[in-house]
Design a protein around this motif. Sequence first.
Motif, PDB file in Angstrom:
ATOM      1  N   GLN A 214       0.779  50.280 -25.911  1.00  0.00           N
ATOM      2  CA  GLN A 214      -0.458  49.541 -25.681  1.00  0.00           C
ATOM      3  C   GLN A 214      -0.513  48.947 -24.273  1.00  0.00           C
ATOM      4  O   GLN A 214      -1.584  48.886 -23.660  1.00  0.00           O
ATOM      5  N   CYS A 215       0.624  48.516 -23.750  1.00  0.00           N
ATOM      6  CA  CYS A 215       0.642  47.986 -22.381  1.00  0.00           C
ATOM      7  C   CYS A 215       0.426  49.095 -21.355  1.00  0.00           C
ATOM      8  O   CYS A 215      -0.230  48.876 -20.327  1.00  0.00           O
ATOM      9  N   LEU A 216       0.969  50.278 -21.620  1.00  0.00           N
ATOM     10  CA  LEU A 216       0.696  51.418 -20.746  1.00  0.00           C
ATOM     11  C   LEU A 216      -0.789  51.768 -20.769  1.00  0.00           C
ATOM     12  O   LEU A 216      -1.392  52.061 -19.728  1.00  0.00           O
ATOM     13  N   LEU A 217      -1.383  51.723 -21.952  1.00  0.00           N
ATOM     14  CA  LEU A 217      -2.818  51.970 -22.073  1.00  0.00           C
ATOM     15  C   LEU A 217      -3.608  50.927 -21.293  1.00  0.00           C
ATOM     16  O   LEU A 217      -4.546  51.267 -20.552  1.00  0.00           O
ATOM     17  N   LEU A 218      -3.228  49.667 -21.446  1.00  0.00           N
ATOM     18  CA  LEU A 218      -3.925  48.599 -20.732  1.00  0.00           C
ATOM     19  C   LEU A 218      -3.788  48.763 -19.226  1.00  0.00           C
ATOM     20  O   LEU A 218      -4.756  48.549 -18.479  1.00  0.00           O
ATOM     21  N   MET A 219      -2.612  49.162 -18.764  1.00  0.00           N
ATOM     22  CA  MET A 219      -2.411  49.385 -17.335  1.00  0.00           C
ATOM     23  C   MET A 219      -3.346  50.476 -16.816  1.00  0.00           C
ATOM     24  O   MET A 219      -3.954  50.340 -15.741  1.00  0.00           O
ATOM     25  N   CYS A 220      -3.485  51.548 -17.577  1.00  0.00           N
ATOM     26  CA  CYS A 220      -4.397  52.626 -17.176  1.00  0.00           C
ATOM     27  C   CYS A 220      -5.840  52.130 -17.130  1.00  0.00           C
ATOM     28  O   CYS A 220      -6.607  52.491 -16.225  1.00  0.00           O
ATOM     29  N   GLU A 221      -6.215  51.306 -18.094  1.00  0.00           N
ATOM     30  CA  GLU A 221      -7.573  50.761 -18.106  1.00  0.00           C
ATOM     31  C   GLU A 221      -7.793  49.823 -16.926  1.00  0.00           C
ATOM     32  O   GLU A 221      -8.870  49.832 -16.308  1.00  0.00           O
ATOM     33  N   VAL A 222      -6.791  49.021 -16.607  1.00  0.00           N
ATOM     34  CA  VAL A 222      -6.906  48.110 -15.466  1.00  0.00           C
ATOM     35  C   VAL A 222      -7.064  48.899 -14.168  1.00  0.00           C
ATOM     36  O   VAL A 222      -7.838  48.512 -13.278  1.00  0.00           O
ATOM     37  N   ILE A 223      -6.342  50.009 -14.056  1.00  0.00           N
ATOM     38  CA  ILE A 223      -6.503  50.874 -12.879  1.00  0.00           C
ATOM     39  C   ILE A 223      -7.936  51.387 -12.800  1.00  0.00           C
ATOM     40  O   ILE A 223      -8.557  51.398 -11.725  1.00  0.00           O
ATOM     41  N   ASP A 224      -8.477  51.781 -13.936  1.00  0.00           N
ATOM     42  CA  ASP A 224      -9.852  52.279 -13.983  1.00  0.00           C
ATOM     43  C   ASP A 224     -10.837  51.183 -13.578  1.00  0.00           C
ATOM     44  O   ASP A 224     -11.764  51.417 -12.796  1.00  0.00           O
TER      45      ASP A 224
ATOM     46  N   SER B 141     -14.342  62.921 -10.672  1.00  0.00           N
ATOM     47  CA  SER B 141     -14.477  63.760 -11.859  1.00  0.00           C
ATOM     48  C   SER B 141     -13.805  63.101 -13.057  1.00  0.00           C
ATOM     49  O   SER B 141     -13.025  62.152 -12.923  1.00  0.00           O
ATOM     50  N   LEU B 142     -14.111  63.631 -14.217  1.00  0.00           N
ATOM     51  CA  LEU B 142     -13.518  63.095 -15.441  1.00  0.00           C
ATOM     52  C   LEU B 142     -12.001  63.259 -15.434  1.00  0.00           C
ATOM     53  O   LEU B 142     -11.269  62.374 -15.891  1.00  0.00           O
ATOM     54  N   ILE B 143     -11.526  64.370 -14.893  1.00  0.00           N
ATOM     55  CA  ILE B 143     -10.079  64.610 -14.835  1.00  0.00           C
ATOM     56  C   ILE B 143      -9.384  63.534 -14.009  1.00  0.00           C
ATOM     57  O   ILE B 143      -8.318  63.028 -14.383  1.00  0.00           O
ATOM     58  N   CYS B 144     -10.007  63.163 -12.882  1.00  0.00           N
ATOM     59  CA  CYS B 144      -9.409  62.131 -12.024  1.00  0.00           C
ATOM     60  C   CYS B 144      -9.337  60.791 -12.741  1.00  0.00           C
ATOM     61  O   CYS B 144      -8.364  60.044 -12.583  1.00  0.00           O
ATOM     62  N   ARG B 145     -10.342  60.485 -13.533  1.00  0.00           N
ATOM     63  CA  ARG B 145     -10.345  59.203 -14.235  1.00  0.00           C
ATOM     64  C   ARG B 145      -9.383  59.204 -15.418  1.00  0.00           C
ATOM     65  O   ARG B 145      -8.820  58.169 -15.770  1.00  0.00           O
ATOM     66  N   ILE B 146      -9.210  60.364 -16.020  1.00  0.00           N
ATOM     67  CA  ILE B 146      -8.305  60.445 -17.165  1.00  0.00           C
ATOM     68  C   ILE B 146      -6.849  60.580 -16.720  1.00  0.00           C
ATOM     69  O   ILE B 146      -5.934  60.295 -17.493  1.00  0.00           O
ATOM     70  N   LEU B 147      -6.638  60.976 -15.461  1.00  0.00           N
ATOM     71  CA  LEU B 147      -5.282  61.229 -14.971  1.00  0.00           C
ATOM     72  C   LEU B 147      -4.325  60.058 -15.213  1.00  0.00           C
ATOM     73  O   LEU B 147      -3.197  60.279 -15.685  1.00  0.00           O
ATOM     74  N   PRO B 148      -4.714  58.797 -14.910  1.00  0.00           N
ATOM     75  CA  PRO B 148      -3.782  57.692 -15.205  1.00  0.00           C
ATOM     76  C   PRO B 148      -3.402  57.609 -16.681  1.00  0.00           C
ATOM     77  O   PRO B 148      -2.255  57.297 -17.018  1.00  0.00           O
ATOM     78  N   PHE B 149      -4.356  57.910 -17.558  1.00  0.00           N
ATOM     79  CA  PHE B 149      -4.070  57.878 -18.992  1.00  0.00           C
ATOM     80  C   PHE B 149      -3.092  58.991 -19.375  1.00  0.00           C
ATOM     81  O   PHE B 149      -2.206  58.783 -20.210  1.00  0.00           O
TER      82      PHE B 149
END
Length: 268
Positions: free
Chosen positions: A86-96, A111-119
């Motif tokens: 969950q913290c990894l998920l939150l970190m990815c969301e914070v980056i977004d 692109s969508l790929i670039c935004r999903i890349l951190p996840f």
Amino acid sequence: MTTGIYAFFYLYIFSSIILYFVSGALLIAMIVQIRLREKYSVFAVKFLIDLVTASCLLAMAFLDKSADNTQCGIVQVISASVPLVQCLLLMCEVIDWSLAAFSPIYFHQSSLICRILPFLIGALFSVIIMACLVIIDLDTEGECVESSNTAILTAYDMTLILALACAIALGVLLKKQLNSAFFRPVVFHFVATTLLLITPIIVIVIIRYVHLTKSHVACDIANLLVFVHSVAHSSYFVYNHEDVRQGLKATFCQFRVLTAIRQNSCVS
């Protein structure tokens, strides 16, 4: 089975059911509603991870939590993985969110790929870490040895570092977006992260470093607080987006219509 274990058993069952329902409903709406899928496709990753978290909570309810198995083994592997993922998920969301705040042009044109890349990177790290914990646990052959305890403690250390990094980033966003529409959502996530993630993880790390007993109780409480954080996050997402609420209503209306049609066809 003691009263405390019974209590956590029912709490884990309840938490997993609620998380399955909330995340499943939102994920279905994202898949069914084209507008939501195009606009909030990144959030579909969150709901998928929440479903994985719900599965972990459900597993925790049925795993053996006798005195011989609470300090190490698969119980601790799953327990440590819940807040870490969950913290990894939150970190990815914070980056977004940070990209949206500090680089809006790139955010809207990427692109969508670039935004999903951190996840995707976060998911890869989660798999690697969980695999390492499982391998270490298997190597111990059921015995609670120092390497197993160290690996679990390291996982909690990493979780705490990620949570603190998220809180700091959210604090920076608060300063950046103080007078904008982002203020309330960022405040919500900052408070939720501090109270529901950072605080219990700090308690767990302290307990484990000083080798206090009953550390598994603190881990159980932390897992349940992670559940609260996840549901609160999803609930605020629905509350803060009118189109998501409309999409949910439309999705369930479609299901009711389809169910009614099938029932009528069966009667005919």
